[in-house]
Write an enzyme that holds these catalytic residues in place. Structure first.
Site, short mmCIF file in Angstrom:
data_model
loop_
_atom_site.label_atom_id
_atom_site.label_comp_id
_atom_site.label_asym_id
_atom_site.label_seq_id
_atom_site.Cartn_x
_atom_site.Cartn_y
_atom_site.Cartn_z
N TRP A 1 -14.28 34.32 2.47
CA TRP A 1 -13.67 33.33 3.37
C TRP A 1 -14.42 32.02 3.20
O TRP A 1 -15.64 31.96 3.32
CB TRP A 1 -13.80 33.78 4.81
CG TRP A 1 -12.86 34.84 5.24
CD1 TRP A 1 -12.06 35.62 4.45
CD2 TRP A 1 -12.63 35.27 6.59
NE1 TRP A 1 -11.35 36.50 5.22
CE2 TRP A 1 -11.68 36.31 6.54
CE3 TRP A 1 -13.13 34.88 7.83
CZ2 TRP A 1 -11.22 36.96 7.69
CZ3 TRP A 1 -12.68 35.53 8.97
CH2 TRP A 1 -11.73 36.56 8.90
N GLN B 1 -22.44 44.96 1.48
CA GLN B 1 -23.45 44.09 2.05
C GLN B 1 -23.05 43.72 3.48
O GLN B 1 -21.92 43.31 3.73
CB GLN B 1 -23.58 42.83 1.21
CG GLN B 1 -24.12 43.08 -0.20
CD GLN B 1 -25.61 43.36 -0.17
OE1 GLN B 1 -26.43 42.45 -0.12
NE2 GLN B 1 -25.98 44.63 -0.20
N ASN C 1 -20.15 41.26 2.72
CA ASN C 1 -19.81 40.67 1.42
C ASN C 1 -19.75 41.76 0.36
O ASN C 1 -19.02 42.74 0.56
CB ASN C 1 -20.69 39.47 1.06
CG ASN C 1 -22.18 39.71 0.98
OD1 ASN C 1 -22.84 39.84 2.02
ND2 ASN C 1 -22.74 39.72 -0.21
N ASP C 2 -20.44 41.67 -0.75
CA ASP C 2 -20.21 42.51 -1.92
C ASP C 2 -19.95 43.99 -1.60
O ASP C 2 -20.74 44.61 -0.87
CB ASP C 2 -21.42 42.48 -2.85
CG ASP C 2 -21.83 41.10 -3.28
OD1 ASP C 2 -21.19 40.12 -2.86
OD2 ASP C 2 -22.82 40.99 -4.03
N PHE D 1 -29.99 44.59 -1.13
CA PHE D 1 -28.98 43.87 -1.90
C PHE D 1 -28.09 44.85 -2.66
O PHE D 1 -28.21 46.06 -2.52
CB PHE D 1 -29.66 42.88 -2.85
CG PHE D 1 -29.93 41.53 -2.23
CD1 PHE D 1 -30.11 41.38 -0.86
CD2 PHE D 1 -30.02 40.38 -3.02
CE1 PHE D 1 -30.36 40.14 -0.29
CE2 PHE D 1 -30.27 39.14 -2.46
CZ PHE D 1 -30.44 39.01 -1.09
N SER D 2 -27.21 44.32 -3.49
CA SER D 2 -26.11 45.09 -4.06
C SER D 2 -26.56 46.16 -5.05
O SER D 2 -27.65 46.10 -5.62
CB SER D 2 -25.12 44.15 -4.75
OG SER D 2 -24.45 43.36 -3.80
N ARG E 1 -31.19 41.70 -10.34
CA ARG E 1 -30.58 42.44 -9.24
C ARG E 1 -29.27 43.11 -9.65
O ARG E 1 -28.79 42.94 -10.75
CB ARG E 1 -30.32 41.51 -8.05
CG ARG E 1 -29.41 40.31 -8.36
CD ARG E 1 -29.43 39.33 -7.19
NE ARG E 1 -28.55 38.18 -7.38
CZ ARG E 1 -28.90 37.06 -7.99
NH1 ARG E 1 -30.11 36.95 -8.52
NH2 ARG E 1 -28.05 36.07 -8.11
N ASP E 2 -28.71 43.88 -8.68
CA ASP E 2 -27.36 44.45 -8.71
C ASP E 2 -27.19 45.56 -9.74
O ASP E 2 -26.33 45.49 -10.63
CB ASP E 2 -26.30 43.36 -8.96
CG ASP E 2 -26.48 42.13 -8.09
OD1 ASP E 2 -26.99 42.30 -6.96
OD2 ASP E 2 -26.12 41.02 -8.51
N GLU F 1 -24.48 37.52 -11.97
CA GLU F 1 -24.54 38.48 -10.86
C GLU F 1 -23.63 39.69 -11.06
O GLU F 1 -22.74 39.75 -11.90
CB GLU F 1 -24.21 37.80 -9.52
CG GLU F 1 -25.16 36.68 -9.13
CD GLU F 1 -24.93 36.21 -7.71
OE1 GLU F 1 -25.93 35.87 -7.06
OE2 GLU F 1 -23.78 36.17 -7.24
#
Length: 519
Positions: free
Chosen positions: A343, A119, A102-103, A159-160, A223-224, A271
């Site tokens: 998706w 990710q 993902n990210d 995480f990101s 986060r991120d 996010e």
């Protein structure tokens, strides 16, 4: 169970429909790695490749909870039959060999190479077990997947985050002439904290900072982290998501110790913040602050703070584009980003998800508003094959016009006069979208948004892959990304179609088949 590690991967049988079993890898009684894996010896349909390269030549104890017998094998490669030839494998978009992605994370350009971290779950084609995967490219299109870069640890899963070059070695991490690359990420433990890893050999090897976490828990699932250099403040900036639509900006002079600068509200978003400097079409310096849903603020730094110069705007109107991140350390004058193209309810046996096509970013002014624009990187032209160009296509309001095409990914460009007020339907491989020039509305299955902001002309670029479509309208001011069962191409119908509900003329139509990016 004891395992003497001889190969790069330990491979476990998996059934994504079963409950997780916790695998703990221990060395001398200490846990050095852990995974949650849906182990199944009886009816597996997936293989989880656990990267144990760093343990080759050593002995590990494997504890499984709940306790069960386990069948496993070893390999030095991801030895999946027909890899990159799966029915749903995107042909011009990045997707991981095996498991889930993902990210995009840690996007950075070094010595002619684009590095994209992301990710990644190596144990299941669903979300979980977050690692940082790693891929590299010299042209933003053909990607080589590298070894996993960051593994879960005592602070949590990975995480990101982002990457930045410490060009002056102000951290002191490098002991040679190679400036360190710093990777900032969220450790998703209890609680979430912000951590740092670094490389002193151009990302060949990566190690985590001994002083982690560098930013302790603040609130919620903070986060991120996104880190950039800010010339106006003569300082580094770190943007961090807090909760709801709240973000924080931090500053630092040593890239390790961070002080809070201000809070930013990004209405309608959350996010994965991104923050970058660019020039508008008048050559004026601007900063863009954008969230995971592509709501963005354009502003400046004045009196030590970020100050928006206009209301929040929206770039993406589809259902799939998410959590885009821009590359750092690019040559001056170019801003490039990649999004996660989610998706929705599409499945493939050994992998899931894809990235959006890399895009160039620009700021264009219209009626006093500065719009962020995204257009496919010009490098995509190197994939063009079997180009067909048409002009002044007359649609009579009754009949559909057909254009036969090969069963490849396609890039389509279309221009028409908005004054016709026609409702134009463009179809591809059994799918379609509606361009309603009277209502200035673009409809793509469940997604809808404006067709044009400037209303000068109809101007769309459509990028079609096996199970996805990306649309760039009005010079890139409007972006759609959709990937769901209703965008999966039906190659039994190899044609592009045009239909209008009233007479109109399509001024220009280009159809470019695209060579696959995989060998």
């Amino acid at each position: 169970m004891k395992i003497h590690v001889k190969s790069k991967y330990i491979i476990f049988p998996v059934n994504p429909k079963l409950p997780d079993k916790h695998i703990s890898f221990l060395q001398n009684g200490k846990e050095v790695y852990y995974l949650d894996v849906k182990l199944d010896n009886i009816s597996p349909c997936f293989e989880a490749y656990a990267d144990v390269t760093r343990f080759i030549g050593t002995e590990l104890d494997l504890n499984i909870s709940p306790e069960m017998d386990i069948i496993w094998r070893e390999s030095n490669t991801i030895d999946i039959p027909d890899l990159y030839h799966e029915p749903m494998r995107p042909q011009v978009h990045f997707s991981t060999k095996n498991g889930w992605n993902n990210d995009p994370n840690g996007m950075i350009f070094l010595d002619g190479v684009y590095h994209m971290f992301y990710q990644h779950n190596p144990c299941d084609p669903t979300w979980g077990n977050m690692h940082w995967g790693h891929a590299v490219s010299r042209d933003l299109l053909h990607w080589e997947e590298k070894e996993i870069a960051l593994f879960p640890d005592q602070f949590g899963t990975m995480f990101s985050g982002s990457a930045v070059l410490d060009s002056k070695n102000i951290t002191g991490f490098s002991k040679n002439d190679t400036p360190p690359v710093l990777l900032y990420y969220t450790a998703a433990g209890t609680p979430y904290t912000q951590c740092l890893a670094y490389s002193c050999d151009g990302l060949k090897t990566i190690q985590k900072y001994d002083g982690n976490p560098i930013i302790p828990y603040i609130i919620g699932r903070n986060r991120d982290p996104k880190v950039v250099w800010c010339e106006e403040l003569n300082s580094y900036l770190l943007a961090l998501y807090l909760s709801d639509d709240r973000y924080l900006l931090f500053t630092s002079n040593n890239m390790i110790n961070w002080q809070i600068l201000q809070e930013i509200i990004l209405e309608g978003d959350n996010e994965c913040p991104d923050l970058y400097c660019m020039k508008n079409d008048n050559g004026e310096r601007r900063w863009v602050f954008i969230g995971a849903h592509d709501r963005y603020l354009v502003g400046e730094f004045k009196e030590g703070k970020f100050v928006p110069t206009q209301p929040v705007q929206t770039l993406h109107f589809g259902s799939s584009g998410y959590a885009a991140q821009s590359f750092s350390n690019l040559p001056e004058g170019r801003n490039i980003r990649v999004s996660w193209m989610r998706w929705n309810h599409i499945s493939e046996k050994n992998f899931s998800q894809q990235m959006g096509i890399p895009v160039d970013l620009s700021l264009k002014t219209y009626n006093g508003i500065e719009y962020l624009c995204a257009t496919p990187v010009p490098e995509i032209q190197t994939l063009f094959q079997n180009t067909k160009e048409y002009s002044n296509i007359v649609l009579d309001g009754v009949n559909t016009v057909f254009f036969p095409v090969s069963t490849d990914a396609q890039l389509i460009r279309l221009e028409a006069d908005l004054s016709s007020k026609a409702q134009l339907t463009l179809g591809w491989f059994g799918r379609k979208m509606v361009l309603d020039m009277a209502k200035n509305k673009l409809s793509l299955q469940e997604s809808a948004g404006p067709l044009s902001i400037t209303k000068n002309k109809l101007d769309v670029t459509i990028l079609i892959d096996r199970c996805s479509v990306e649309i760039f309208a009005d010079g890139g001011r409007i972006y759609f990304a959709d990937s769901n069962p209703s965008t999966v191409c039906d190659f039994n119908i190899p044609q592009i179609t045009l239909y209008a509900d009233r007479p109109c003329v399509v001024n220009a139509l280009e159809i470019h088949a695209l060579n696959p990016i995989w060998e």
